[in-house]
Design a protein around this motif. Structure first.
Motif, PDB file in Angstrom:
ATOM      1  N   VAL A   1       0.793  -1.233   0.000  1.00 49.09           N
ATOM      2  CA  VAL A   1       0.000   0.000   0.000  1.00 49.09           C
ATOM      3  C   VAL A   1       0.823   1.280   0.000  1.00 49.09           C
ATOM      4  CG1 VAL A   1      -2.006  -1.074   1.088  1.00 49.09           C
ATOM      5  CG2 VAL A   1      -0.243  -0.023   2.527  1.00 49.09           C
ATOM      6  N   GLU A   2       2.052   1.260   0.480  1.00 53.11           N
ATOM      7  CA  GLU A   2       2.817   2.496   0.618  1.00 53.11           C
ATOM      8  C   GLU A   2       3.396   2.937  -0.723  1.00 53.11           C
ATOM      9  OE1 GLU A   2       5.629   2.580   3.821  1.00 53.11           O
ATOM     10  OE2 GLU A   2       4.495   1.116   4.976  1.00 53.11           O
ATOM     11  N   PRO A   3       3.224   4.213  -1.093  1.00 53.10           N
ATOM     12  CA  PRO A   3       3.732   4.660  -2.394  1.00 53.10           C
ATOM     13  C   PRO A   3       5.244   4.566  -2.529  1.00 53.10           C
ATOM     14  CG  PRO A   3       2.888   6.509  -1.098  1.00 53.10           C
ATOM     15  CD  PRO A   3       2.466   5.257  -0.395  1.00 53.10           C
ATOM     16  N   CYS A   4       5.985   4.719  -1.411  1.00 52.00           N
ATOM     17  CA  CYS A   4       7.437   4.642  -1.520  1.00 52.00           C
ATOM     18  C   CYS A   4       7.897   3.225  -1.843  1.00 52.00           C
ATOM     19  CB  CYS A   4       8.103   5.157  -0.255  1.00 52.00           C
ATOM     20  SG  CYS A   4       7.426   4.500   1.270  1.00 52.00           S
ATOM     21  N   ILE A   5       7.141   2.225  -1.414  1.00 54.50           N
ATOM     22  CA  ILE A   5       7.438   0.838  -1.775  1.00 54.50           C
ATOM     23  C   ILE A   5       6.826   0.500  -3.126  1.00 54.50           C
ATOM     24  CG2 ILE A   5       6.985  -1.577  -1.173  1.00 54.50           C
ATOM     25  CD1 ILE A   5       7.366  -0.853   1.734  1.00 54.50           C
ATOM     26  N   ASN A   6       5.563   0.847  -3.305  1.00 51.81           N
ATOM     27  CA  ASN A   6       4.885   0.494  -4.552  1.00 51.81           C
ATOM     28  C   ASN A   6       5.521   1.135  -5.772  1.00 51.81           C
ATOM     29  OD1 ASN A   6       3.022  -1.281  -3.528  1.00 51.81           O
ATOM     30  ND2 ASN A   6       1.371   0.225  -3.359  1.00 51.81           N
ATOM     31  N   GLY A   7       6.016   2.352  -5.635  1.00 58.23           N
ATOM     32  CA  GLY A   7       6.679   2.986  -6.762  1.00 58.23           C
ATOM     33  C   GLY A   7       7.893   2.204  -7.212  1.00 58.23           C
ATOM     34  N   ARG A   8       8.670   1.710  -6.254  1.00 57.59           N
ATOM     35  CA  ARG A   8       9.872   0.940  -6.600  1.00 57.59           C
ATOM     36  C   ARG A   8       9.508  -0.423  -7.182  1.00 57.59           C
ATOM     37  NH1 ARG A   8      12.975   0.288  -1.594  1.00 57.59           N
ATOM     38  NH2 ARG A   8      11.096   0.838  -0.439  1.00 57.59           N
ATOM     39  N   VAL A   9       8.450  -1.038  -6.657  1.00 54.61           N
ATOM     40  CA  VAL A   9       8.000  -2.307  -7.232  1.00 54.61           C
ATOM     41  C   VAL A   9       7.510  -2.093  -8.659  1.00 54.61           C
ATOM     42  CG1 VAL A   9       6.307  -4.168  -7.022  1.00 54.61           C
ATOM     43  CG2 VAL A   9       7.445  -3.294  -4.976  1.00 54.61           C
ATOM     44  N   LEU A  10       6.849  -0.964  -8.897  1.00 58.21           N
ATOM     45  CA  LEU A  10       6.361  -0.682 -10.250  1.00 58.21           C
ATOM     46  C   LEU A  10       7.510  -0.456 -11.231  1.00 58.21           C
ATOM     47  CD1 LEU A  10       3.874  -0.286 -12.013  1.00 58.21           C
ATOM     48  CD2 LEU A  10       3.840   2.123 -11.314  1.00 58.21           C
ATOM     49  N   VAL A  11       8.602   0.152 -10.775  1.00 57.44           N
ATOM     50  CA  VAL A  11       9.787   0.278 -11.638  1.00 57.44           C
ATOM     51  C   VAL A  11      10.244  -1.101 -12.096  1.00 57.44           C
ATOM     52  CG1 VAL A  11      12.236   0.893 -11.696  1.00 57.44           C
ATOM     53  CG2 VAL A  11      10.582   2.470 -10.682  1.00 57.44           C
ATOM     54  N   ALA A  12      10.365  -2.027 -11.151  1.00 56.20           N
ATOM     55  CA  ALA A  12      10.801  -3.383 -11.499  1.00 56.20           C
ATOM     56  C   ALA A  12       9.759  -4.077 -12.364  1.00 56.20           C
ATOM     57  CB  ALA A  12      11.061  -4.185 -10.227  1.00 56.20           C
ATOM     58  N   GLY A  13       8.476  -3.942 -12.014  1.00 55.20           N
ATOM     59  CA  GLY A  13       7.438  -4.579 -12.799  1.00 55.20           C
ATOM     60  C   GLY A  13       7.418  -4.090 -14.230  1.00 55.20           C
ATOM     61  N   ALA A  14       7.571  -2.793 -14.430  1.00 57.24           N
ATOM     62  CA  ALA A  14       7.593  -2.244 -15.783  1.00 57.24           C
ATOM     63  C   ALA A  14       8.799  -2.741 -16.568  1.00 57.24           C
ATOM     64  CB  ALA A  14       7.590  -0.721 -15.717  1.00 57.24           C
ATOM     65  N   ALA A  15       9.933  -2.877 -15.878  1.00 50.57           N
ATOM     66  CA  ALA A  15      11.146  -3.346 -16.551  1.00 50.57           C
ATOM     67  C   ALA A  15      11.049  -4.808 -16.953  1.00 50.57           C
ATOM     68  CB  ALA A  15      12.357  -3.138 -15.648  1.00 50.57           C
ATOM     69  N   PHE A  16      10.299  -5.583 -16.174  1.00 53.68           N
ATOM     70  CA  PHE A  16      10.315  -7.032 -16.355  1.00 53.68           C
ATOM     71  C   PHE A  16       8.963  -7.606 -16.778  1.00 53.68           C
ATOM     72  CE2 PHE A  16      13.765  -6.542 -12.989  1.00 53.68           C
ATOM     73  CZ  PHE A  16      14.784  -6.520 -13.950  1.00 53.68           C
ATOM     74  N   GLY A  17       8.123  -6.776 -17.382  1.00 56.56           N
ATOM     75  CA  GLY A  17       6.889  -7.277 -17.972  1.00 56.56           C
ATOM     76  C   GLY A  17       5.802  -7.611 -16.982  1.00 56.56           C
ATOM     77  N   SER A  18       5.819  -7.012 -15.792  1.00 56.41           N
ATOM     78  CA  SER A  18       4.804  -7.304 -14.776  1.00 56.41           C
ATOM     79  C   SER A  18       4.292  -6.019 -14.120  1.00 56.41           C
ATOM     80  CB  SER A  18       5.383  -8.238 -13.700  1.00 56.41           C
ATOM     81  OG  SER A  18       5.660  -9.519 -14.228  1.00 56.41           O
ATOM     82  N   ALA A  19       4.101  -4.969 -14.902  1.00 53.70           N
ATOM     83  CA  ALA A  19       3.605  -3.713 -14.359  1.00 53.70           C
ATOM     84  C   ALA A  19       2.178  -3.909 -13.849  1.00 53.70           C
ATOM     85  CB  ALA A  19       3.642  -2.616 -15.417  1.00 53.70           C
ATOM     86  N   SER A  20       1.920  -3.462 -12.637  1.00 52.01           N
ATOM     87  CA  SER A  20       0.656  -3.733 -11.959  1.00 52.01           C
ATOM     88  C   SER A  20      -0.323  -2.574 -12.072  1.00 52.01           C
ATOM     89  CB  SER A  20       0.927  -4.017 -10.475  1.00 52.01           C
ATOM     90  OG  SER A  20      -0.260  -3.978  -9.720  1.00 52.01           O
ATOM     91  N   GLU A  21      -1.506  -2.867 -12.604  1.00 51.77           N
ATOM     92  CA  GLU A  21      -2.562  -1.856 -12.637  1.00 51.77           C
ATOM     93  C   GLU A  21      -3.043  -1.535 -11.222  1.00 51.77           C
ATOM     94  OE1 GLU A  21      -3.783  -0.124 -15.352  1.00 51.77           O
ATOM     95  OE2 GLU A  21      -2.041  -1.048 -16.313  1.00 51.77           O
ATOM     96  N   ARG A  22      -2.960  -2.500 -10.331  1.00 48.15           N
ATOM     97  CA  ARG A  22      -3.340  -2.236  -8.939  1.00 48.15           C
ATOM     98  C   ARG A  22      -2.449  -1.157  -8.332  1.00 48.15           C
ATOM     99  NH1 ARG A  22      -1.336  -3.632  -4.009  1.00 48.15           N
ATOM    100  NH2 ARG A  22      -2.835  -3.691  -2.271  1.00 48.15           N
ATOM    101  N   ILE A  23      -1.147  -1.285  -8.528  1.00 48.51           N
ATOM    102  CA  ILE A  23      -0.228  -0.284  -7.996  1.00 48.51           C
ATOM    103  C   ILE A  23      -0.497   1.070  -8.628  1.00 48.51           C
ATOM    104  CG2 ILE A  23       2.182   0.467  -7.977  1.00 48.51           C
ATOM    105  CD1 ILE A  23       3.023  -2.365  -7.474  1.00 48.51           C
ATOM    106  N   VAL A  24      -0.702   1.096  -9.927  1.00 47.99           N
ATOM    107  CA  VAL A  24      -0.970   2.366 -10.603  1.00 47.99           C
ATOM    108  C   VAL A  24      -2.199   3.037  -9.999  1.00 47.99           C
ATOM    109  CG1 VAL A  24      -1.654   3.406 -12.795  1.00 47.99           C
ATOM    110  CG2 VAL A  24       0.168   1.708 -12.748  1.00 47.99           C
TER     111      VAL A  24
END
Length: 304
Positions: A115-138
């Motif tokens: 839920v935290e944006p400081c964590i979710n933002g970093r997870v989204l960086v990795a997800g976008a790089a590796f084909g797993s970008a999350s609409e939930r995080i967005v």
């Protein structure tokens, strides 16, 4: 010294980004260097450290160390490990199948974040790089943006001020998502976030122009969740934001740290356990030199 040659003599992660960002070479020229990230050097060392269960450091996240899954995945994305390389593909399979955020977050899969944006933002960086970008995080990041355009992990009230630390993490994630052609339009939120940084010249309070935090003038790498001026500038460059008068002071700060040999030092490191120590504090840093040179080029400053 020939700084470009020195950069090209470094880790594959440095080589391919030097070719792309400083020399302007096409993908065909740096594809092999990028492919080598998973086979040798820092990237290979990170992949070697993955647990059979899919985690790093036996955890999805740690509060004061940097050897857990979230920061390792972010670092692999920063290195530019190609997701279709055999070692990286296997590591991603393990993460997708075996890593979640635990009972507190309902066993949310790793790339779906918490839920935290400081964590979710970093997870989204990795997800976008590796084909797993999350609409939930967005969706969470869009909903969590403060009235002033920033984000703040420690506040749920939209009227509360943003935090530079949380904001840079959220912005990096949203820009990475946009760059990966995510279907949700995030441009307005990104623009508001960039205005938050730029209206404060990347380091000063909007209300009175005073310096927010002297620590932001010291450049570290990796930065993990922490903001500093070089990180802010390098993000704006990567996001395609034109350099204007609002970044002038920050750019001068970066330029002023260049050594007589044309290189930048690693000025400090964030305390905590790491998997790989890439460079030594107080020594010339390829990461800092690469990042500083591409920031100066973006700002229209001479490289020498």
């Amino acid at each position: 010294m020939d700084v470009t040659a020195w950069l090209l003599d470094g880790d594959p992660a440095i080589r391919w980004q030097t070719r792309r960002d400083l020399l302007g070479e096409p993908p065909s020229a740096w594809a092999e260097d990028r492919a080598a990230v998973e086979r040798t050097g820092w990237g290979a060392a990170l992949l070697d450290a993955q647990d059979p269960s899919g985690t790093w450091g036996g955890a999805v996240w740690k509060p004061e160390d940097w050897d857990a899954t979230d920061d390792t995945m972010l670092l692999l994305a920063t290195l530019g490990a190609a997701p279709d390389g055999p070692r990286m593909a296997e590591a991603l399979r393990r993460v997708r199948q075996g890593v979640d955020w635990g009972e507190e977050w309902g066993r949310s899969p790793f790339f779906e974040g918490e839920v935290e944006p400081c964590i979710n933002g970093r997870v989204l960086v990795a997800g976008a790089a590796f084909g797993s970008a999350s609409e939930r995080i967005v969706g969470l990041l869009l909903a969590d943006q403060k009235d002033d355009g920033g984000w703040n992990c420690y506040s749920e009230d939209h009227a509360d001020p943003g935090s530079f630390h949380s904001t840079i993490c959220a912005l990096e994630g949203l820009v990475a998502y946009r760059g990966a052609d995510g279907p949700t339009d995030v441009s307005a939120a990104i623009a508001r976030g960039h205005a938050y940084l730029l209206d404060r010249a990347l380091l000063r309070r909007k209300r009175d122009g005073t310096l927010i935090d002297e620590d932001w003038l010291t450049f570290r790498f990796p930065t993990y969740w922490r903001y500093d001026v070089l990180r802010g500038l390098d993000h704006l460059r990567a996001a395609g934001v034109p350099a204007d008068d609002r970044v002038a002071e920050a750019v001068e700060l970066v330029a002023g740290k260049r050594g007589g040999d044309g290189r930048w030092l690693l000025e400090a490191a964030i305390p905590g356990r790491t998997i790989v120590t890439m460079e030594q504090v107080g020594e010339p840093s390829r990461w800092q030199t690469l990042r500083a040179l591409r920031v100066l080029a973006w700002a229209g400053r001479p490289s020498a």
